[in-house]
Design a protein around this motif. Structure first.
Motif, mmCIF file in Angstrom:
data_model
loop_
_atom_site.group_PDB
_atom_site.id
_atom_site.type_symbol
_atom_site.label_atom_id
_atom_site.label_comp_id
_atom_site.label_asym_id
_atom_site.label_seq_id
_atom_site.Cartn_x
_atom_site.Cartn_y
_atom_site.Cartn_z
ATOM 1 N N SER A 102 0.793 -1.458 -0.111
ATOM 2 C CA SER A 102 -0.027 -0.131 -0.022
ATOM 3 C C SER A 102 0.663 1.195 -0.159
ATOM 4 N N TYR A 103 1.931 1.118 0.639
ATOM 5 C CA TYR A 103 3.051 2.312 0.715
ATOM 6 C C TYR A 103 3.459 2.462 -0.674
ATOM 7 N N LEU A 104 3.844 1.395 -1.466
ATOM 8 C CA LEU A 104 4.265 1.556 -2.846
ATOM 9 C C LEU A 104 3.284 2.160 -3.592
ATOM 10 N N ASP A 105 2.219 1.715 -3.368
ATOM 11 C CA ASP A 105 0.973 2.078 -4.678
ATOM 12 C C ASP A 105 0.606 3.658 -4.010
ATOM 13 N N LEU A 106 0.658 3.884 -2.764
ATOM 14 C CA LEU A 106 0.443 5.420 -2.363
ATOM 15 C C LEU A 106 1.502 6.380 -3.085
ATOM 16 N N LYS A 107 2.557 5.823 -3.039
ATOM 17 C CA LYS A 107 3.696 6.854 -3.450
ATOM 18 C C LYS A 107 3.519 7.133 -5.169
ATOM 19 N N ASP A 108 3.109 5.675 -5.665
ATOM 20 C CA ASP A 108 2.819 5.877 -7.146
ATOM 21 C C ASP A 108 1.766 6.911 -7.349
ATOM 22 N N MET A 109 0.778 6.717 -6.297
ATOM 23 C CA MET A 109 -0.445 7.764 -6.693
ATOM 24 C C MET A 109 -0.108 8.999 -6.604
ATOM 25 N N LEU A 110 0.942 9.228 -5.460
ATOM 26 C CA LEU A 110 1.039 10.797 -5.435
ATOM 27 C C LEU A 110 2.129 11.315 -6.077
ATOM 28 N N GLU A 111 2.718 10.523 -7.061
ATOM 29 C CA GLU A 111 3.980 11.099 -7.809
ATOM 30 C C GLU A 111 3.626 12.153 -8.870
ATOM 31 N N GLY A 112 4.291 13.154 -8.776
ATOM 32 C CA GLY A 112 3.782 14.493 -9.485
ATOM 33 C C GLY A 112 2.878 15.359 -9.190
ATOM 34 N N PHE A 126 7.632 4.474 5.348
ATOM 35 C CA PHE A 126 7.952 5.237 4.320
ATOM 36 C C PHE A 126 9.349 5.317 3.944
ATOM 37 N N ASP A 127 10.185 5.125 4.958
ATOM 38 C CA ASP A 127 11.736 4.859 4.377
ATOM 39 C C ASP A 127 11.883 3.825 3.726
ATOM 40 N N VAL A 128 11.376 2.509 3.991
ATOM 41 C CA VAL A 128 11.865 1.355 3.207
ATOM 42 C C VAL A 128 11.029 1.427 2.054
ATOM 43 N N ALA A 129 10.050 2.085 1.603
ATOM 44 C CA ALA A 129 9.212 2.387 0.488
ATOM 45 C C ALA A 129 9.933 3.495 -0.413
#
Ligand SMILES: [Zn+2]
Length: 296
Positions: A102-112, A126-129
């Motif tokens: 979910s952290y990886l997916d959220l990061k993609d979703m927030l990108e840009g 957050f750190d490990v993602a």
């Protein structure tokens, strides 16, 4: 009330939660994300069940502890016992906690996008993602950090190798006394950097830098079309995310309070028209949100 959000004009129930989420993020000028324990739990990092009972059978037997969070706040009978528990806890929930989907997916979703994150979680998610730490505010400290137990000065410390040594060398729920780390200023034992109801928490320069960046983001985006997105935030410490998000939403007609939670917490009357409750599974909603096209 004027509706500023096109996504919300769709007939209720016709969109999946992931689609609503993606639509709102596309429309927003700014996104403030508040993350609580429910997000890590959605990735399987739970504080109950086998993850807890496998790691702490001895502590559970001795003290009848019911969950790992309660256990981590327990008043152990000695510093040696405190560190026997905490060192195992830190390895499990910080040093060796794997990356969460979910952290990886959220990061993609927030990108840009124009976003900032505030979290009450103190794990390493957050750190490990591999998030940009300039966009994350850990308001409740981090498990990997230490503070003077007397809070005699505002500095945190970290030494992962000592933590691992404490795990290896402990016996009968005690670490050897010589491994207990002590404050270089006053000599009191160190403790994990976390907030205590009476004592508060040691907040060092890095903490204040995180806080300043978060507040600057809120100021820059005041009055804009903004989404306050709350993910897995319960009611343990509502003063850090839930209540401020609700107040800021109330102060801005164009803001939305979007809450992702299976539970249906009471929403203050004043912001009910500006509230979107996404009750479907957190991990699944975030994962699917990435794949929806913008709502036209
Ligand atoms: Zn001290």
């Amino acid at each position: 009330m004027t509706n500023y959000w096109k996504t919300l004009e769709a007939e209720q129930g016709t969109l999946e939660d992931g689609q609503v989420l993606q639509g709102l993020l596309d429309e927003a000028d700014a996104i403030v994300v508040g993350i609580g324990a429910g997000m890590s739990a959605a990735d399987g990092f739970k504080y109950i069940g086998s993850r807890f009972t496998d790691a702490f059978p001895d502590f559970i037997e001795k003290y009848g502890l019911l969950d790992m969070l309660q256990a981590s706040l327990f008043d152990f009978e000695s510093v040696e016992e405190y560190w026997a528990f905490q060192s195992r806890f830190v390895v499990l929930n910080y040093l060796d906690q794997p990356v969460g989907q979910s952290y990886l997916d959220l990061k993609d979703m927030l990108e840009g996008r124009n976003y900032h994150i505030i979290t009450t979680n103190a794990d390493n998610a957050f750190d490990v993602a591999d998030y940009d730490s300039d966009h994350v505010f850990h308001i409740q400290g981090e498990y990997g950090l230490w503070q003077c137990s007397k809070h005699c000065h505002q500095q945190t410390y970290r030494d992962d190798s000592v933590i691992r040594e404490m795990v290896e060398q402990q016996a009968n729920m005690k670490v050897p006394s010589e491994l207990v780390p002590h404050c270089p200023e006053c000599g009191a034992p160190f403790e994990i950097n976390k907030r205590n109801e009476e004592k508060g928490m040691v907040e060092d320069g890095d903490f204040h830098a995180q806080k300043d960046r978060y507040e600057a983001f809120l100021k820059e985006n005041e009055g804009k079309k903004i989404v306050f997105l709350e993910i897995g935030v319960g009611h343990t410490t509502p003063q850090f995310i839930k209540h401020p998000f609700q107040k800021m939403t109330e102060a801005n007609d164009k803001a939305l309070f979007v809450t992702m939670n299976k539970k249906n917490y009471r929403i203050p009357k004043a912001i009910r028209p500006q509230t979107v409750h996404l009750a479907q599974d957190i991990a699944n909603t975030i994962h699917k949100a990435k794949n929806f096209d913008a709502v036209k």
